[in-house]
Structures are given as structure tokens and as C-alpha cells.
Write a protein that holds these residues in place. Structure first.
Motif, mmCIF file in Angstrom:
data_model
loop_
_atom_site.group_PDB
_atom_site.id
_atom_site.type_symbol
_atom_site.label_atom_id
_atom_site.label_comp_id
_atom_site.label_asym_id
_atom_site.label_seq_id
_atom_site.Cartn_x
_atom_site.Cartn_y
_atom_site.Cartn_z
ATOM 1 N N UNK A 234 15.573 1.963 1.676
ATOM 2 C CA UNK A 234 15.264 2.306 3.065
ATOM 3 C C UNK A 234 13.846 1.873 3.418
ATOM 4 N N UNK A 235 12.901 2.074 2.500
ATOM 5 C CA UNK A 235 11.527 1.648 2.729
ATOM 6 C C UNK A 235 11.447 0.137 2.912
ATOM 7 N N UNK A 236 12.165 -0.606 2.058
ATOM 8 C CA UNK A 236 12.166 -2.064 2.172
ATOM 9 C C UNK A 236 12.785 -2.522 3.482
ATOM 10 N N UNK A 237 13.831 -1.835 3.939
ATOM 11 C CA UNK A 237 14.480 -2.208 5.202
ATOM 12 C C UNK A 237 13.531 -2.031 6.377
ATOM 13 N N UNK A 238 12.756 -0.951 6.385
ATOM 14 C CA UNK A 238 11.795 -0.731 7.468
ATOM 15 C C UNK A 238 10.630 -1.717 7.409
ATOM 16 N N UNK A 256 0.246 -8.054 17.215
ATOM 17 C CA UNK A 256 1.396 -7.232 17.591
ATOM 18 C C UNK A 256 1.235 -5.777 17.169
ATOM 19 N N UNK A 257 0.037 -5.432 16.685
ATOM 20 C CA UNK A 257 -0.252 -4.042 16.354
ATOM 21 C C UNK A 257 0.136 -3.614 14.956
ATOM 22 N N UNK A 258 0.364 -4.572 14.056
ATOM 23 C CA UNK A 258 0.740 -4.218 12.693
ATOM 24 C C UNK A 258 -0.490 -3.821 11.874
ATOM 25 N N UNK A 259 -0.342 -2.768 11.081
ATOM 26 C CA UNK A 259 -1.363 -2.378 10.112
ATOM 27 C C UNK A 259 -1.073 -3.155 8.830
ATOM 28 N N UNK A 260 -1.704 -4.316 8.701
ATOM 29 C CA UNK A 260 -1.366 -5.252 7.633
ATOM 30 C C UNK A 260 -1.605 -4.636 6.261
ATOM 31 N N UNK A 261 -2.754 -4.005 6.069
ATOM 32 C CA UNK A 261 -3.065 -3.429 4.760
ATOM 33 C C UNK A 261 -2.058 -2.344 4.358
ATOM 34 N N UNK A 266 2.607 -0.445 1.118
ATOM 35 C CA UNK A 266 3.955 0.108 1.081
ATOM 36 C C UNK A 266 4.947 -0.888 0.487
ATOM 37 N N UNK A 267 4.743 -2.181 0.756
ATOM 38 C CA UNK A 267 5.625 -3.200 0.191
ATOM 39 C C UNK A 267 5.493 -3.255 -1.328
ATOM 40 N N UNK A 273 8.918 0.139 -7.102
ATOM 41 C CA UNK A 273 9.912 1.198 -7.252
ATOM 42 C C UNK A 273 11.292 0.655 -7.556
ATOM 43 N N UNK A 274 11.691 -0.410 -6.873
ATOM 44 C CA UNK A 274 12.989 -1.018 -7.125
ATOM 45 C C UNK A 274 13.061 -1.621 -8.522
#
Length: 359
Positions: A234-238, A256-261, A266-267, A273-274
Motif C-alpha cells: 500500500x505504501x509503494x502504491x501511494x 507540483x508541491x512534492x516533498x522530495x526528501x 518512505x520509498x 520492507x518488501x
């Protein structure tokens, strides 16, 4: 005088609009989506066919009707034991772990912008194996503790690799891979030392598990793997869309407002984790994380993070490898990791030669 950073961001923003526009006139996007859907469904159908074959074929031959009766609770005790207790959990676990390994490889290859940036190459899988070995052979923990140990080992290895590969706060793709290979080699030596200091029986069991082995899979281990993987899937999908935007360009993602860090952190957590989940459940299984994302991209003709076809390719490859491993020598089935490594070695050489010709 035009600001270079502003012009670069504007050009990347315009490029991103062309790629991600959605509307009635966007025929290329719709065609790519249709191709991806068809190929993904076809791969899952092929995976289902192999799964059915693995349920009915083996030292004890079962017909499709008998297998279906056992799965629906109408089979005899012997058929239930063969199909439901032995073969079904192993088959489902192979499908699940193939998908998780493939998605982990896609995440790290996207982060490093390099086809060699998979967790089994840059050391994260070896670190997960180290954490699992420490729990299994030194602490003496159970399956849940082993999963936690593998996760901690993978995360710790990732932190070390990123710290050593960082230069001015940025870890480049090639530098990250080189440092990861070096750390992986040192951890492999540590793993050998842990095995040598363990008792003979424990070392043999851990070595068989370390070769990547799906034998002895139970419904309990399958349930644990499903629950654990659901969180990271689910984390990877988001994270799929933000990571695709980052691949186009960091200024475009920021615009576009992404928090890159935060997305990168999280990635990494999702990818590790996977990988740790698969390593703790069946041992380190190489090649799937390396090859599945590249095969999926070539099949669907899409650059970037294509999680759905990547997961389908990973499941297909692992269930196929496990089916082959069980039937090369039915009297003494091989660990699935031996088959994936054998195939992966050829793919790895081809990939290195291909990258070398490009440069």
C-alpha cells in the motif's frame, strides 16, 4: 538575464504536462494504459496456469478435479494433505514474494536511476539476511522475531550504504551501487562467520534457508507474509505517482508541491520492507528484484515505476522458477534461489554488456 534554474523547472514542468495530461484527446496515454492492462492480465493468467500445474503435478499426481475438491473442502484426507497443507501455501507464497521482490527492485531502480540498483545488488538483501541470521542463530528467535530482525538488518544496511555513498548530501546512482556491492561483500563474510560459529544442525538449516527455499511453507507463514507485505505494498502504491514525477526531474516534482526528501525516505522504507519480508520468509532470493522491473518496462513500453506489470512479472518468474526447481530432481528438489541465481547470472552479464556498449 534568464535564471537557469527557473528555465529548467519551466521546461520540465511543460514536459511533465505533456506526459501526464489526461483527457479525451490523449490517445497515446490511453493506448499505453490498454497495453499495460492486457499484458498485466496475461501475465497473471499465465501465473495462474503454472500455479494450477504446481498443485496437481509432482511425486503424487493429483487431477485438477481432485485438487479443486480439496480446495473447496470436499477432498479426501490424503488429497487435502498434499494440495491444501503442502502445495497450496507454497504456491501462494511464491506468487506473493515474487511480487514483493519485483516491486522492491522497481523502487530502488527508480531511486538510483540505474537498472543495477536492485536490493540484491546494492546489499540491502544481504543486510536483511544478516539480521535474520543474528535472530535465528544467535538470539534464537521465532518467525516473527526473524522478520523484525531482517527488517532491522535491511534498514541498517541501507543507512550505512547511503551514508557512505553520500557526497554533499546526495547519493548518486553509480556511487550508491559501488558502495552497496562493497558493503554486501563484507556482510556476506559476516554471514559465513555466523554460520561457522553455529551448531552443525542449525548451520545446515540456515544454509538451506539462505539459498532461498520455499519448502515447508505453512499457512501461518503465508498469513504472516500477507499481513506484513500489505503495509509496504500500500505504501509503494501511494508513492508510485510522486516517484514518477521525481524521475522526470526534482524541480518539476517540487513545483507540483512534492516533498522530495520525504518521498525518498518512505520509498527506501517501503523497498527495504518488501525485501526484508521476502528474505525473512524464504531466505534471500536473487534475480527477481533485478530483472522483473526491466522485463516489465520492455513489455509495456513504459519508463519509470510500473508497479502493476512489475509485480505480475515477478510473480510469474518466481512461481516458474519454483516449479522448475521442484522438478529438476524430484527425489531431491532444489532451493528456488539456486534456479533464480542461475538464470539471473546470465541476465546480469547481458545487462552489464548492454550498459557497457551504451557508454
Amino acid at each position: 538575464m534568464v535564471n537557469t534554474a527557473t528555465s529548467t523547472a519551466d521546461s520540465e514542468l511543460e514536459f511533465g504536462r505533456k506526459i501526464f495530461r489526461i483527457g479525451p484527446k490523449d490517445r497515446p496515454f490511453m493506448l499505453i494504459g490498454a497495453r499495460t492492462a492486457v499484458i498485466t492480465v496475461s501475465l497473471w493468467l499465465a501465473t495462474a496456469v503454472i500455479a494450477i500445474f504446481s498443485l496437481v503435478d509432482g511425486s503424487a499426481s493429483i487431477t485438477v478435479a481432485e485438487a479443486f475438491a480439496a480446495l473447496t473442502g470436499n477432498g479426501d484426507s490424503y488429497t487435502n494433505m498434499i494440495v491444501v497443507e503442502w502445495r497450496a501455501p507454497r504456491t501462494l507464497l511464491a506468487i506473493l514474494l515474487g511480487a514483493t521482490l519485483a516491486m522492491s527492485g522497481a523502487i530502488f531502480q527508480n531511486l538510483t536511476a540505474n537498472p543495477l540498483g536492485s536490493p540484491d545488488v546494492i546489499g540491502f538483501q544481504t543486510g536483511s539476511y544478516t539480521g535474520a541470521l543474528i535472530v535465528m542463530l544467535i538470539i534464537g528467535g521465532g518467525s516473527t522475531q526473524t522478520l523484525i530482525g531482517a527488517l532491522i538488518g535491511g534498514i541498517t544496511t541501507a543507512l550505512v550504504v547511503f551514508f557512505l555513498a553520500s557526497k554533499r548530501g546526495f547519493a548518486g546512482g553509480v556511487r550508491l551501487i559501488i558502495v552497496g556491492i562493497a558493503v554486501s561483500a563484507m556482510l556476506a563474510s559476516l554471514n559465513v562467520w555466523i554460520l561457522l560459529t553455529a551448531s552443525v544442525e542449525d548451520a545446515i538449516m540456515a544454509s538451506l534457508w539462505g539459498a532461498g527455499n520455499l519448502a515447508g511453507t505453512s499457512w501461518n507463514s503465508l498469513l504472516l507474509a500477507v499481513v506484513g507485505s500489505a503495509i509496504f505494498i500500500v505504501m509503494a502504491a501511494f508513492l508510485a505517482r510522486p516517484m514518477r514525477l521525481m524521475q522526470i526531474g526534482i524541480p518539476f516534482a517540487v513545483a507540483l508541491g512534492q516533498n522530495v526528501r520525504l518521498v525518498q525516505i518512505l520509498a527506501v522504507v517501503a523497498g527495504i520492507g518488501l525485501t526484508a519480508l521476502a528474505t525473512a520468509t524464504a531466505g534471500p532470493i536473487s534475480f527477481i528484484a533485478l530483472a522483473a522491473p526491466q522485463i516489465a518496462r520492455r513489455l509495456v513500453h513504459v519508463d519509470g515505476l510500473a508497479l502493476a506489470p512489475t509485480a505480475a512479472v515477478g510473480s510469474f518468474l518466481l512461481i516458474l522458477a519454483d516449479t522448475v526447481a521442484q522438478r529438476i530432481d524430484p527425489e531431491s528438489p532444489l532451493p528456488v534461489g539456486i534456479v533464480t541465481v542461475s538464470i539471473g547470472g546470465v541476465y546480469f552479464l547481458w545487462l552489464l554488456m548492454r550498459e557497457g556498449r551504451r557508454k
